[in-house]
Design an enzyme around this catalytic site. Structure first.
Site, PDB file in Angstrom:
ATOM      1  N   ASP A 204      48.069 -16.031  53.791  1.00 60.14           N
ATOM      2  CA  ASP A 204      48.722 -17.039  54.623  1.00 60.14           C
ATOM      3  C   ASP A 204      48.323 -16.755  56.062  1.00 60.14           C
ATOM      4  O   ASP A 204      47.471 -15.902  56.330  1.00 60.14           O
ATOM      5  CB  ASP A 204      50.239 -17.016  54.442  1.00 60.14           C
ATOM      6  CG  ASP A 204      50.864 -18.399  54.615  1.00 60.14           C
ATOM      7  OD1 ASP A 204      50.781 -18.938  55.745  1.00 60.14           O
ATOM      8  OD2 ASP A 204      51.405 -18.943  53.641  1.00 60.14           O
ATOM      9  N   HIS A 265      47.181 -22.949  56.520  1.00 57.73           N
ATOM     10  CA  HIS A 265      47.759 -21.604  56.413  1.00 57.73           C
ATOM     11  C   HIS A 265      46.644 -20.561  56.276  1.00 57.73           C
ATOM     12  O   HIS A 265      46.715 -19.659  55.437  1.00 57.73           O
ATOM     13  CB  HIS A 265      48.728 -21.521  55.236  1.00 57.73           C
ATOM     14  CG  HIS A 265      50.034 -22.219  55.483  1.00 57.73           C
ATOM     15  ND1 HIS A 265      50.944 -21.787  56.417  1.00 57.73           N
ATOM     16  CD2 HIS A 265      50.569 -23.339  54.918  1.00 57.73           C
ATOM     17  CE1 HIS A 265      51.995 -22.604  56.417  1.00 57.73           C
ATOM     18  NE2 HIS A 265      51.788 -23.557  55.522  1.00 57.73           N
ATOM     19  N   GLU A 329      51.027 -28.313  54.041  1.00 63.51           N
ATOM     20  CA  GLU A 329      51.240 -28.202  55.489  1.00 63.51           C
ATOM     21  C   GLU A 329      49.934 -27.948  56.262  1.00 63.51           C
ATOM     22  O   GLU A 329      49.859 -27.044  57.086  1.00 63.51           O
ATOM     23  CB  GLU A 329      52.253 -27.078  55.777  1.00 63.51           C
ATOM     24  CG  GLU A 329      53.615 -27.334  55.154  1.00 63.51           C
ATOM     25  CD  GLU A 329      54.603 -26.192  55.369  1.00 63.51           C
ATOM     26  OE1 GLU A 329      55.809 -26.468  55.417  1.00 63.51           O
ATOM     27  OE2 GLU A 329      54.160 -25.027  55.473  1.00 63.51           O
TER      28      GLU A 329
END
Length: 631
Positions: A204, A265, A329
Site C-alpha cells: 500500500d 495506493h 481509490e
C-alpha cells in the site's frame, strides 16, 4: 481391525507419555465446553444429536487414518490432541482399553467438499468426510468439544457442512507490519473458526512488505517510512518466510490470497522506483493515511513490464488461484496531465481515465491468466467496464456485488456495513456482524451462484499488531457462524449465550480478547461531570461468576475517566470495584473486576459505571465483559 502385539504395546507406551503432554496442551483451549448443559461450538454445526453416555477425553490415545489426504490431517490431529499416530490401510476404532480417533475419507450422499460427520461414542470417535478438508474441520469441532479442562465429551453425532466456499479475513500488514509468528497464530485461530481464506494485504502507500528479488528497492526503500520524530518504521517478509507461512496455512486448509495494490495506493513502490509514476519524481513513503495522487502510470509500457515481473514472483510464492490487485481509490489527476496516459487513451480508443483504469485491469487479467490465476479487485474495478473473468470484492455496498453477480461475475461480499472490523464496536457491533448474509436481497438463483461467500476486513491505519486481536475477536466468531452455518438455524440470543463461554476458550488460548461487548457510550450518554452509565446484562450474566470489565475507548477527541464499576443484582450491589481509571488514546487502570453472586429467578442484572468525559464528551467507546475462571 486387529493390530500386532508390538503395535499395541507401542500405543500403550505412547498413551502414558501423551497423557502428560495432553495436560499441557489443554491450555491451548478453554475450560468452558458448555452453557447450562448445552454444547458450545462456534460456528454452530448444521445438526447435533445428543446420545446417551459420555467419553472420557483422556482415554483417547491414538489417531488412525484411511483415504486420500487423511494422513496429513491425522498428523495435524495427533499433534493437537497429543496422541499417537497410526498409519493403516484400515481405520482403527479401539485397541484393547485404548480408544482412538478414526479418520476416514469416503463419499456420502449430499456431501460438499467441506462437509463431515462426527460421531462420539463410549468406544471412541469416528470422523468421516468426502475429502481431507472436511476431516480437518471435524477435528476443529472435536478440539472445541474437548476444550481446556473438560474431562468428558458427550456422546453425539454431528453432521456439518460449509454454506459458502469463500470465508475470509483481510489482514492489512502494510499500514502496520506484523511478525511471522503473529501471522501463524492468526492462521491457527482462523482455522479454529473454519475460516478458509487469508486475504493478505501486503502493499500500500505506507509500506511494501513482500520481497521481490528483481526489484530490491521495493523492500530496501519501500518497506520503511519515517514517522514523527524521525523514527524509522517498517519491515517486510523474505521469500523464505513467505514460503514458510504459505506452507503453514496450506496444512490448515487456508488459502492465502495476496493483495498487491494497483494502480492506486502505490506510493511505496513509486518511492522505490520513481519511473513507475507519471511525474517520474522521487517521493517519500507516506507516514500518514489517505489517498495519494502518485499512482502507477497507466500509459507507460515500463509499468506493465514491472507489474508482470512482480506478479511472476508473487505467483511463484503463492499457490492460490486468486491474486488480489486492489484497484480501489485510484485518483486520476496525474493521468489527466500525463502525455503517455492521454496517448494511451487515444490509441486504445478509450473515452476517459475511468476506461483507462479498466484497460489497465484487463492487461493485468491477461498477465495472471497466463499463469493460471484469477484477478480479484475491489468494486471500483467495475468503473469504466468490468474486465472479463475478474472477481469483484464488494466493499462500498452489497448493491455493487449484486450488480456484478447479475453481470455474470463471481463476487466476494465484504460491505462496510457489516464486515469492517477496524470500525468501532459502537458502529459495527457483534450482532450486526452476526446478521451478515452474503446473498441478502439476491433472489435470482443464477445470480446467487456467483456469490462465492464473504470476507471481513481488518485494516490497520489505527490498528497495530498489539491491538488487532481486540478488534477481530469476538466479531470474527460471529462472522464465522454467518458464513458457515445454515441461516435458517441461526439465532442471535443462542449465539450470544454460547459466545461468552467461547471467549474464555480464546482467552486461554492466548488470544487478546476483551470479552463480550455489553454496551457503548457516546457524547449522548457521557457527561463532563460524574454520572452513572447503566447497562442491562440480564441475558448474559451467570450466577456466582466473576468478570473482568474493560472500559475501552474507541474514537473521539476525549477519553473517559472511570471511578467505580458495580455489578447490580435485583437493585443491590453484588460486586464493586472502586479505583480511578482512564480510557483514551492512552489507557490507565481501565479494567475492573466484579462478581454476580446469587441471581434470584427473574432478577434484573446490570453493570453500573461511574464515568465522565475527560475534558469533553466527544468520545465513543464500548464496555466489554469477560468471565474469569478461578485459578
Amino acid at each position: 481391525m486387529r493390530i500386532s502385539n508390538a503395535s499395541a504395546f507401542a500405543l500403550v507406551a505412547v498413551f502414558f507419555v501423551s497423557c502428560s503432554v495432553r495436560e499441557a496442551a489443554k491450555s491451548a483451549a478453554a475450560s468452558a465446553a458448555s452453557v447450562d448443559g448445552e454444547i458450545v461450538l462456534v460456528p454452530r454445526p448444521a445438526s447435533i444429536r445428543r446420545d446417551a453416555g459420555k467419553l472420557r477425553w483422556g482415554d483417547l490415545a491414538f489417531v488412525s487414518a484411511k483415504g486420500e489426504g487423511a494422513d496429513a490431517v491425522a498428523r495435524y490431529a495427533s499433534t493437537r490432541l497429543a496422541v499417537s499416530l497410526v498409519y493403516t490401510s484400515k481405520t482403527i476404532f479401539r485397541c484393547g482399553n485404548l480408544m482412538g480417533v478414526e479418520l476416514q475419507v469416503a463419499p456420502y450422499e449430499g456431501a460438499n467438499p467441506e462437509s463431515y460427520e462426527l460421531t462420539v461414542t463410549t468406544n471412541g470417535v469416528r470422523l468421516v468426510a468426502p475429502g481431507a478438508a472436511g476431516l480437518f474441520y471435524g477435528i476443529q469441532t472435536l478440539l472445541q468439544l474437548g476444550a481446556g479442562t473438560a474431562e468428558w465429551i458427550p456422546c453425539l453425532r454431528i453432521e456439518d457442512a460449509s454454506q459458502y466456499a469463500w470465508r475470509g479475513l483481510l489482514l492489512d500488514c502494510s499500514r502496520h507490519f506484523m511478525t511471522k509468528e503473529f501471522i501463524k497464530e492468526t492462521i491457527d485461530r482462523l482455522a479454529y473458526h473454519k475460516i478458509n481464506k487469508l486475504h493478505w494485504h501486503l502493499t500500500d502507500d505506507q509500506g511494501w512488505r513482500i520481497e521481490i528479488k528483481k526489484y530490491p528497492e521495493l523492500t530496501k526503500t519501500g518497506a520503511w517510512r519515517d514517522e514523527y520524530g524521525g523514527k524509522k518504521y517498517g519491515g517486510y517478509y523474505s521469500q523464505d518466510e513467505l514460503k514458510e507461512i504459505v506452507a503453514y496455512a496450506t496444512e490448515r486448509f487456508i488459502e492465502i490470497v495476496p493483495e498487491i495494490e494497483m494502480p492506486g495506493h502505490a506510493s511505496a513502490a513509486v518511492a522505490a522506483y520513481p519511473e513507475l509514476s507519471c511525474l517520474k519524481k522521487k517521493i517519500a513513503v507516506p507516514a500518514t493515511w489517505g489517498i495519494f495522487e502518485d499512482v502507477y502510470c497507466a500509459g507507460d509500457e515500463h509499468t506493465y513490464q514491472f507489474i508482470e515481473d512482480v506478479l511472476t514472483e508473487v505467483t511463484a510464492l503463492f499457490p492460490s488461484k486468486y491474486i488480489h490487485i486492489g484497484g480501489d481509490e485510484c485518483p486520476k489527476a496525474r493521468w489527466k496531465q500525463c502525455e503517455k496516459c492521454q496517448f494511451k487513451i487515444k490509441s486504445e480508443k478509450l473515452r476517459n481515465e475511468a476506461e483507462l483504469q479498466s484497460y489497465f485491469t484487463r492487461r493485468i487479467v491477461k498477465i495472471l491468466a497466463a499463469r493460471g490465476r484469477r484477478l480479484v479487485g475491489w468494486d471500483e474495478i467495475m468503473e469504466g467496464g468490468l474486465a472479463e473473468g475478474a472477481v469483484v470484492q464488494a466493499w462500498r455496498s452489497a448493491k455493487a456485488g449484486a450488480a456484478a453477480a447479475s453481470a455474470g461475475h463471481d463476487v466476494v461480499m465484504s460491505p462496510t456495513s457489516h464486515c469492517y472490523f477496524d470500525f468501532p464496536y459502537a458502529v459495527t457491533d457483534v450482532d450486526k456482524v452476526y446478521s451478515f448474509d452474503p446473498a441478502a436481497g439476491i433472489t435470482n438463483i443464477e445470480d446467487k451462484k456467483h456469490i462465492l461467500g464473504g470476507e471481513c476486513n481488518m485494516w490497520t491505519e489505527y490498528g497495530a499488531q498489539e491491538i488487532v486481536e481486540t478488534k477481530i475477536y469476538p466479531r470474527l466468531c460471529a462472522f464465522a457462524e454467518a458464513v458457515w452455518s445454515p441461516k435458517d438455524g441461526n439465532s442471535w440470543p443462542d449465539f450470544r449465550a454460547r459466545l461468552g463461554a467461547h471467549l474464555i476458550r480464546l482467552s486461554e488460548m492466548g488470544v487478546y480478547v476483551l470479552g463480550l461487548p455489553v454496551g457503548h457510550w457516546s457524547g449522548k450518554s457521557v457527561k463532563t461531570e460524574w454520572s452513572d452509565l447503566e447497562l442491562n446484562i440480564t441475558d448474559v450474566a451467570l450466577p456466582n461468576a466473576s468478570y473482568a470489565v474493560t472500559v475501552q475507548y474507541e474514537s473521539g477527541a476525549h477519553g473517559v475517566d472511570v471511578e467505580r464499576v458495580a455489578m447490580v443484582v435485583a437493585a443491590k450491589d453484588a460486586g464493586v470495584d472502586t479505583h480511578p481509571g482512564f480510557s483514551g488514546y492512552d489507557k490507565r487502570d481501565h479494567v475492573y473486576r466484579v462478581a454476580t453472586g446469587e441471581i434470584p429467578a427473574g432478577a434484573k442484572v446490570s453493570l453500573k459505571l461511574k464515568i465522565r468525559g475527560n475534558g469533553g464528551n466527544d468520545t465513543v467507546g464500548t464496555v466489554f465483559m469477560l468471565r474469569k475462571i478461578p485459578d
